[in-house]
Design a protein around this motif. Structure first.
Motif, PDB file in Angstrom:
ATOM      1  N   CYS A 205       5.481 -62.506  38.125  1.00  8.52           N
ATOM      2  CA  CYS A 205       4.521 -62.111  39.169  1.00  8.52           C
ATOM      3  C   CYS A 205       5.250 -61.692  40.441  1.00  8.52           C
ATOM      4  O   CYS A 205       4.836 -60.735  41.115  1.00  8.52           O
ATOM      5  CB  CYS A 205       3.574 -63.271  39.467  1.00  8.52           C
TER       6      CYS A 205
ATOM      7  N   THR B 171      -1.874 -65.378  42.006  1.00  8.25           N
ATOM      8  CA  THR B 171      -1.551 -65.879  40.676  1.00  8.25           C
ATOM      9  C   THR B 171      -0.190 -66.568  40.657  1.00  8.25           C
ATOM     10  O   THR B 171      -0.019 -67.615  40.016  1.00  8.25           O
ATOM     11  CB  THR B 171      -1.569 -64.731  39.660  1.00  8.25           C
ATOM     12  N   ALA B 172       0.784 -65.998  41.376  1.00 12.57           N
ATOM     13  CA  ALA B 172       2.134 -66.564  41.372  1.00 12.57           C
ATOM     14  C   ALA B 172       2.145 -67.988  41.898  1.00 12.57           C
ATOM     15  O   ALA B 172       2.741 -68.891  41.289  1.00 12.57           O
ATOM     16  CB  ALA B 172       3.072 -65.681  42.194  1.00 12.57           C
TER      17      ALA B 172
ATOM     18  N   SER C  83       6.633 -58.157  39.935  1.00 11.74           N
ATOM     19  CA  SER C  83       5.562 -57.169  39.978  1.00 11.74           C
ATOM     20  C   SER C  83       5.044 -56.986  41.398  1.00 11.74           C
ATOM     21  O   SER C  83       4.755 -55.857  41.835  1.00 11.74           O
ATOM     22  CB  SER C  83       4.428 -57.597  39.042  1.00 11.74           C
ATOM     23  N   LEU C  84       4.940 -58.079  42.153  1.00 10.80           N
ATOM     24  CA  LEU C  84       4.474 -58.004  43.532  1.00 10.80           C
ATOM     25  C   LEU C  84       5.433 -57.195  44.399  1.00 10.80           C
ATOM     26  O   LEU C  84       5.008 -56.382  45.232  1.00 10.80           O
ATOM     27  CB  LEU C  84       4.311 -59.417  44.094  1.00 10.80           C
TER      28      LEU C  84
ATOM     29  N   GLY D   4       0.154 -54.415  36.944  1.00  7.63           N
ATOM     30  CA  GLY D   4       0.319 -54.909  38.298  1.00  7.63           C
ATOM     31  C   GLY D   4      -0.384 -54.083  39.348  1.00  7.63           C
ATOM     32  O   GLY D   4      -1.072 -54.608  40.232  1.00  7.63           O
TER      33      GLY D   4
ATOM     34  N   THR E  77      -4.144 -60.194  43.925  1.00  7.29           N
ATOM     35  CA  THR E  77      -4.295 -60.929  42.667  1.00  7.29           C
ATOM     36  C   THR E  77      -2.954 -61.440  42.162  1.00  7.29           C
ATOM     37  O   THR E  77      -2.828 -62.595  41.736  1.00  7.29           O
ATOM     38  CB  THR E  77      -4.943 -60.028  41.604  1.00  7.29           C
ATOM     39  N   VAL E  78      -1.931 -60.597  42.216  1.00 10.66           N
ATOM     40  CA  VAL E  78      -0.619 -60.995  41.707  1.00 10.66           C
ATOM     41  C   VAL E  78      -0.020 -62.110  42.561  1.00 10.66           C
ATOM     42  O   VAL E  78       0.552 -63.075  42.039  1.00 10.66           O
ATOM     43  CB  VAL E  78       0.318 -59.776  41.635  1.00 10.66           C
TER      44      VAL E  78
ATOM     45  N   VAL F  35       1.064 -58.699  33.396  1.00  9.42           N
ATOM     46  CA  VAL F  35       1.390 -58.712  34.828  1.00  9.42           C
ATOM     47  C   VAL F  35       2.313 -57.545  35.167  1.00  9.42           C
ATOM     48  O   VAL F  35       2.187 -56.919  36.223  1.00  9.42           O
ATOM     49  CB  VAL F  35       2.037 -60.057  35.208  1.00  9.42           C
TER      50      VAL F  35
ATOM     51  N   LEU G 128      -4.143 -54.578  39.063  1.00  7.09           N
ATOM     52  CA  LEU G 128      -4.566 -55.907  39.480  1.00  7.09           C
ATOM     53  C   LEU G 128      -4.534 -56.049  40.992  1.00  7.09           C
ATOM     54  O   LEU G 128      -5.369 -56.744  41.577  1.00  7.09           O
ATOM     55  CB  LEU G 128      -3.664 -56.970  38.834  1.00  7.09           C
TER      56      LEU G 128
END
Length: 621
Positions: free
Chosen positions: A497, A467-468, A500-501, A456, A463-464, A452, A459
């Motif tokens: 996540c 996913t979180a 990374s977001l 990141g 997506t991130v 992740v 993705l």
């Protein structure tokens, strides 16, 4: 000045009893639980590698761990000087990451998780049935839920030691076959059980030796000192009244008794320090989880709120820190020796990024404040999603049980066993469908953690972000539908996540600061452990002082945003009112008529446990 000596604490190490505590409790539990934790992590790893953690999915995860972070760092540095927007094209990447994108999960995840649910339910039912065969051993029926993470560390409960065996098996099946749970719940329970066992067994050995010394051992004293202890004749063995052919046998028995008495003088009596033994057992159980062993006693004391004069007010805090530190160190050493590393290991940050974090800049603190505020809100929102998953699973369990009892006419025990198998199968099917849609949510989250961070940008923000939130929904479904495991690792993954977001949305924030701060700040919104997660993040990513300062302020801001503003407390109070309404017989008109004693109201699964027929009320903040 004399009163200030209390700050240094008592000279507890001079007492020989404390040396016995270090040997027979701290070191013994650390060694034993080091082997247990290694066996548990190995079981989970082998089950995962034999099922879902393989093929293209494994290749994509390993690619993120080993390669892309360095390339991404070089890419950022080149973009600063050349203004090139593309340094590494997708065609240049030899490993595909399509298996990690939304909607690209394998459909066999559904039957794998359904099968995992069946195995979990079957193991529970087998344990329940064993209670009919060997009731003296399997006295307790497998509970619907076990103590939550915070409750386990805070209350240091007196567990039935034998329950650690099925709990080990069911938790290993849950985590190894892909359920969204972490390993810490099983280890905490086993650690507390071993601590309880240690406090009892040494005590029983001492009592037995005392009884022996009061019987056979006294016979020699009675013979040597005639006329003494006449009032204790009922408890002594009168050798002169025995037959001559039994004389040698009695003397041999007394020799053994004298040896037992000698050994018992070396063994301590821990009957008055059960809670302390549990504390040392818990610290030892999770000593092999973290990349540094000091994180184990730190999480035990901070999350468990044991920053006072001992667990029962008898000892200085440094004494309990010392004993838990010894037990954690022994467990850490055993794990490193057997497994070659801990479950969570440090991530070697490339020098090109590490050098940029050596010099402190005030903007780092500003980044930490921003990341902490966003992470706190995301963490609390994800927690509400997690509660929805737990409530769904528990409501399905109670509805099915009432259906089999009232509509089908089965006995309560039979209905309970049927639902115990069916409910995890339903939950596993739901998890499989979610994994098909969001494949990064597979498992507890630790293997995907670095992917992740490193992948990141590729993705993508959508997506991130999905996913979180889906991760915490999967956690709620796993725990609500009967899978056994802890919430810590999935919550940490959600924080990763989040970090990374934030970097994707705000590319000006260095990736390591954004990721490490989100990694720590999101869990703090739910679990009050500011120092623990700050230290964990700093040790994992080798941050140094400058970057760690940003992580710390992010955790503080996250905690203030959620708990400091009373959001979590308000939610818990609302749950308490719902529990009180259930006790008084109040119910929704849309619900069928239920016995109030069978209603289950979830307040906070991290704080309390729920048994069948119980309505928990947690007052833990």
């Amino acid at each position: 000045m004399k009163e200030h000596l209390d700050v240094l604490g008592p000279a507890f190490a001079r007492d020989t009893h404390y040396i016995r505590i270090l040997i027979f409790s701290a070191a013994f539990q650390g060694t034993l639980l080091g082997f247990v934790a290694s066996a548990f992590s190995l079981s989970v790893q082998k089950l995962a590698e034999a099922t879902w953690y393989s093929g293209e999915y494994l290749q994509a995860i390993e690619f993120g761990k080993s390669f892309d972070f360095t390339v991404r760092a070089v890419e950022n540095e080149i973009n600063k000087t050349t203004n090139n927007s593309t340094f590494l094209k997708e065609d240049d990447v030899s490993v595909s990451i399509d298996s990690l994108l939304l909607g690209n999960g394998e459909w066999w995840y559904v039957w794998l998780l359904a099968l995992a649910g069946f195995g979990v339910g079957l193991a529970k039912v087998i344990w329940n049935l064993l209670g009919n065969v060997v009731p003296n051993v399997c006295e307790q029926r497998f509970p619907v839920r076990f103590p939550g993470f915070i409750e386990e560390v805070c209350d240091l409960e007196n567990h039935d030691t034998i329950m650690a065996i099925p709990f080990f098996i069911v938790s290993a099946l849950s985590g190894g076959l892909g359920a969204c749970v972490g390993p810490e719940a099983a280890l905490l329970y086993i650690g507390s059980s071993v601590g309880t066992l240690v406090s009892r067994r040494w005590q029983l050995g001492t009592i037995k030796a005392r009884k022996i010394s009061g019987s056979g051992g006294q016979s020699f004293r009675n013979n040597d000192d005639s006329g003494e202890n006449e009032n204790d004749s009922s408890s002594a063995i009168d050798i002169s009244d025995q037959q001559a052919d039994q004389q040698s046998e009695v003397e041999e028995l007394n020799d053994d008794n004298l040896f037992i008495c000698f050994v018992s003088n070396l063994l301590p009596d821990f009957s008055d320090r059960r809670a302390e033994c549990c504390l040392e057992g818990i610290a030892a159980a999770i000593g092999g989880l973290f990349p540094a062993q000091f994180l184990s006693p730190l999480v035990v004391h901070e999350v468990g709120n044991h920053w006072h004069w001992g667990v029962k007010g008898r000892f200085h805090v440094t004494e309990t820190v010392a004993t838990t530190g010894v037990s954690a160190t022994f467990s850490y050493a055993i794990t490193q020796w057997l497994r070659g590393g801990t479950l969570i290991q440090s991530f070697k940050v490339p020098n090109i990024i590490g050098q940029s974090l050596q010099d402190f800049e005030v903007r780092f603190l500003g980044y930490g404040v921003l990341v902490g505020f966003i992470s706190g809100l995301i963490g609390f929102a994800g927690f509400l999603i997690f509660i929805c998953g737990v409530r769904l699973g528990q409501k399905v369990f109670m509805r099915m049980k009432i259906f089999f009892m009232k509509r089908v006419g089965l006995a309560e025990a039979v209905s309970h066993n049927i639902v115990t198998v069916v409910n995890p199968v339903i939950g596993g099917t739901l998890l499989g469908l979610l994994y098909v849609a969001v494949p990064l949510c597979l498992g507890g989250g630790l293997p995907q953690l670095y992917a992740v961070m490193t992948l990141g940008n590729r993705l993508g923000a959508r997506t991130v972000a999905v996913t979180a939130f889906t991760k915490l929904l999967c956690l709620g479904i796993s725990q609500g539908f009967g899978f056994i495991g802890g919430p810590l690792f999935p919550i940490i993954f959600t924080g990763a996540c989040t970090g990374s977001l934030i970097h994707i949305i705000f590319p000006g924030i260095p990736v390591i600061i954004s990721f490490a701060s989100g990694f720590a700040a999101a869990p703090v919104a739910i679990i009050p452990g500011i120092f623990t997660v700050t230290a964990l993040s700093s040790v994992m990513f080798l941050l140094g002082g400058a970057a760690s300062s940003a992580v710390f302020i992010a955790c503080v801001v996250s905690y203030i945003t959620v708990c400091g503003m009373g959001l979590m407390q308000g939610f818990i109070l609302k749950g308490m009112k719902a529990a009180e309404a259930a006790r008084s017989g109040g119910r929704d008109r849309s619900e069928p008529e239920l016995d109030p004693s069978s209603r289950t109201v979830v307040i906070n699964p991290l704080l309390e446990k729920t048994q069948v027929g119980e309505i928990p009320v947690s007052t833990t903040g």
